[in-house]
Design a protein around this motif. Structure first.
Motif, mmCIF file in Angstrom:
data_model
loop_
_atom_site.group_PDB
_atom_site.id
_atom_site.type_symbol
_atom_site.label_atom_id
_atom_site.label_comp_id
_atom_site.label_asym_id
_atom_site.label_seq_id
_atom_site.Cartn_x
_atom_site.Cartn_y
_atom_site.Cartn_z
ATOM 1 N N LYS A 52 -75.338 91.438 36.109
ATOM 2 C CA LYS A 52 -76.470 92.363 37.906
ATOM 3 C C LYS A 52 -76.186 91.116 38.406
ATOM 4 C CE LYS A 52 -81.245 91.958 38.104
ATOM 5 N NZ LYS A 52 -81.985 92.623 37.002
ATOM 6 N N ILE A 53 -75.677 91.476 39.615
ATOM 7 C CA ILE A 53 -75.331 90.401 41.012
ATOM 8 C C ILE A 53 -76.520 90.904 42.445
ATOM 9 C CG2 ILE A 53 -73.097 89.839 40.100
ATOM 10 C CD1 ILE A 53 -72.330 91.693 42.378
ATOM 11 N N PHE A 54 -76.546 89.961 42.866
ATOM 12 C CA PHE A 54 -78.146 90.122 44.076
ATOM 13 C C PHE A 54 -77.383 90.207 45.383
ATOM 14 C CE2 PHE A 54 -79.677 87.602 40.508
ATOM 15 C CZ PHE A 54 -80.300 89.250 39.257
ATOM 16 N N GLU A 55 -76.913 91.213 46.089
ATOM 17 C CA GLU A 55 -75.874 91.753 47.562
ATOM 18 C C GLU A 55 -77.468 89.972 48.305
ATOM 19 O OE1 GLU A 55 -75.336 94.718 50.677
ATOM 20 O OE2 GLU A 55 -77.567 94.531 49.830
ATOM 21 N N GLU A 56 -78.302 89.730 48.383
ATOM 22 C CA GLU A 56 -78.933 88.522 49.775
ATOM 23 C C GLU A 56 -78.382 87.140 48.204
ATOM 24 O OE1 GLU A 56 -83.272 88.171 48.991
ATOM 25 O OE2 GLU A 56 -83.260 88.748 46.829
ATOM 26 N N HIS A 57 -78.240 87.062 47.694
ATOM 27 C CA HIS A 57 -77.426 85.943 47.742
ATOM 28 C C HIS A 57 -75.534 85.529 47.399
ATOM 29 C CE1 HIS A 57 -80.837 85.848 44.585
ATOM 30 N NE2 HIS A 57 -81.034 85.072 45.387
ATOM 31 N N LEU A 58 -75.094 86.520 47.629
ATOM 32 C CA LEU A 58 -73.777 86.917 48.047
ATOM 33 C C LEU A 58 -73.322 85.938 49.684
ATOM 34 C CD1 LEU A 58 -72.480 90.505 47.185
ATOM 35 C CD2 LEU A 58 -72.786 88.633 45.534
ATOM 36 N N PRO A 59 -72.577 84.353 49.164
ATOM 37 C CA PRO A 59 -72.160 83.923 49.956
ATOM 38 C C PRO A 59 -71.192 84.650 51.013
ATOM 39 C CG PRO A 59 -71.249 83.195 47.835
ATOM 40 C CD PRO A 59 -71.930 83.858 47.673
#
Length: 333
Positions: free
Chosen positions: A241-248
């Protein structure tokens, strides 16, 4: 005076040997390559594991903001070796040249190869040059093979991701592909984005000197971060699971994606790694790769063969992410 390659430069005769000595060996030569034998002979590094990779480079255009095909060839090869945890040791380099490519362009590419190989701390120990008729190749194609040695206690693979591991990206996403779009004049507004192409093997060597507790390193080139993570899910039989708000994402890359309808998760990178490791390795990862961000986590292994990559959106929704289905931009590496 001839200012470009012609077919005689690949014929095996005087012009070919003069070309290799004056334009290639003069810049790339070392104690092994200068022997000009048909096979390079090197010292055994007394390692129980050897890593080997091969790659070909057909990028268009040859020169782009932040790099060129020569730098790309060295970086792509040493970075592939580094994903196994190997210390890069030696490289082969083969040119396929089109009749008519300018010596001035070729000189720039060879200079870039020499500079980047020094930066990556790797020797080019053997090579080959072929010349083909006009129209049978687009100026220059490059093929490489890299050889490295893996130290004891290191076991890194896309098959090794474990539940509760953290998922890192070592910098912003998509810069390389956007830089190529700019070089091809696919949009008419001004941006400062440059390719991120860089050798990451020295940083990986530093990381593994600090900790060997690294499970996966992956190079998110063609297909971007999404396709690389999706492949890890499949190989490790896990859900990530990845988090959109943390994508640089850089503001210029974000702007290009918004205007052209692209997803930065699928844009190619040439100087970033995905690293998957336990939380206990966090400080060591940040020492070796200070620009890293935690973008997600491995949340479970599977018993029903339904590996998944999930994106938690900024609004709180959950979206399944697939591997890239189509081609966003051809010949990006």
């Amino acid at each position: 005076m001839n200012n470009s390659i012609n077919l005689t430069h690949g014929s095996g005769g005087t012009q070919m040997h003069q070309f290799i000595k004056e334009r290639i060996m003069a810049k790339l030569g070392n104690n092994i390559l200068e022997k000009m034998d048909d096979a390079a002979v090197m010292e055994n590094q007394k390692s129980s594991q050897i890593a080997m990779t091969t790659d070909s480079f057909v990028v268009n255009p040859l020169f782009f903001p932040g790099g060129d095909i020569g730098r790309l060839a060295i970086c792509g090869t040493v970075n592939d070796l580094a994903t196994s945890g190997a210390v890069a040791h030696a490289l082969s380099l083969a040119f396929i040249l089109e009749d008519g490519i300018l010596f001035s362009d070729l000189d720039k590419i060879i200079d870039s190869i020499a500079t980047t190989a020094k930066e990556a701390r790797i020797k080019i120990v053997t090579g080959d040059t072929k010349v083909v008729e006009r129209g049978k190749c687009d100026k220059i194609f490059i093929n490489t093979t890299g050889l490295g040695f893996i130290n004891e206690g290191i076991s890194i693979s896309s098959h090794k991701a474990q539940p509760q591991d953290c998922v890192y990206i070592t910098g912003t996403m998509g810069n390389h592909e956007v830089a190529l779009m700019k070089a091809r004049e696919l949009f008419d507004f001004s941006i400062t984005t440059q390719s991120d192409v860089a050798p990451l093997n020295v940083a990986v060597n530093k990381l593994l000197s600090l900790t060997k507790n690294i499970h996966t390193i992956k190079d998110p080139t063609r297909g971007g971060v999404a396709s690389a993570l999706r492949e890890i899910c499949e190989h490790s039989q896990c859900t990530i699971k990845i988090f959109e708000e943390h994508l640089p994402v850089d503001k210029d890359v974000h702007a290009v994606c918004d205007l052209l309808g692209l997803d930065p998760l699928y844009l190619a990178n040439e100087g970033k790694f995905i690293i998957i490791a336990p939380e206990s390795s966090h400080s060591q990862i940040m020492q070796a790769f200070p620009q890293s961000s935690i973008i997600g986590e491995v949340i479970k292994t599977l018993t029903n063969n339904k590996d998944e990559l999930l994106l938690e959106t900024i609004s709180g929704g959950m979206r399944k992410i697939r591997m890239l289905d189509t081609m966003q931009l051809p010949r990006i590496c």
